[in-house]
Design a protein around this motif. Sequence first.
Motif: not given
Length: 270
Positions: A188-208
Amino acid sequence: MPMTHRTTHPATDGTATAAGSPVRAVRAGPGVPPAALLSAVAAVLFALAAPAPAATASSVHRIPLPALMADTGGGDQLITARAPTTRATTGTVRWWQRHNGRWRQAGSAPARFGAGGLTEGGTRVQGTSTTPTGLYDLPFAFGTAPPPPGTASPYRRVGADSWWCEDNASASYNRWVAPLPPDCAAGESERLADHPTQYARALVIGFNYHRPVHGRGAGIFLHVNGKGATAGCVSVPAGAMARILAWVRPSAHPHIAIGTAYGPTALTRY
């Protein structure tokens, strides 16, 4: 509001209309027939009665988008993510800087949205692959790659045990966790390292994020493009993501506004 342009008439002999605009007096010269005189007078009166030219679409377009919005978060930096309609999966991200009270665009990039389009953030349902509209803060940045030079936002490096908990039954719902806590199911969760392209760099959006409502959605980010539409995030090309991270300054209280061009989810409503 766009300014209305008024046509002014240079003064000639001091003759003025009731509105106070000086006009040239019309006098009949020798041999001028009365019909010609009446025609000249009618032309002057018609010109005075004509309405001022309305503001053109191009003049409205020149107004910076943040100046048309109901709220920009109160800071001096704003990212806007706008789609044509709620069914769209593509649009444009622009980032804006306010200086001396005036907004100026600092950059822009093509954007991708959720595969399910966009929906009002306050009533969004988890699992619909929709991007939530609204105005949100940007709590922190993260990535599998190092932060770009100049990054000032808090930046967390993604490791093998970095997860985003999206389990509605967990106390860590909609939070970065490392490692995964016992009450947060991996499925039910997301292992961030499984998406090295999309999560190479990201900003958390404060939704919810600050007061999570379970079932509304978790893990909404501004991140690097993948192969297509997102699962509810906003994504941009890798180069644009790097430029945004180098530009964002926490001291400027940056926010992101997500919305459409028109309708109930119009960006200007937020």
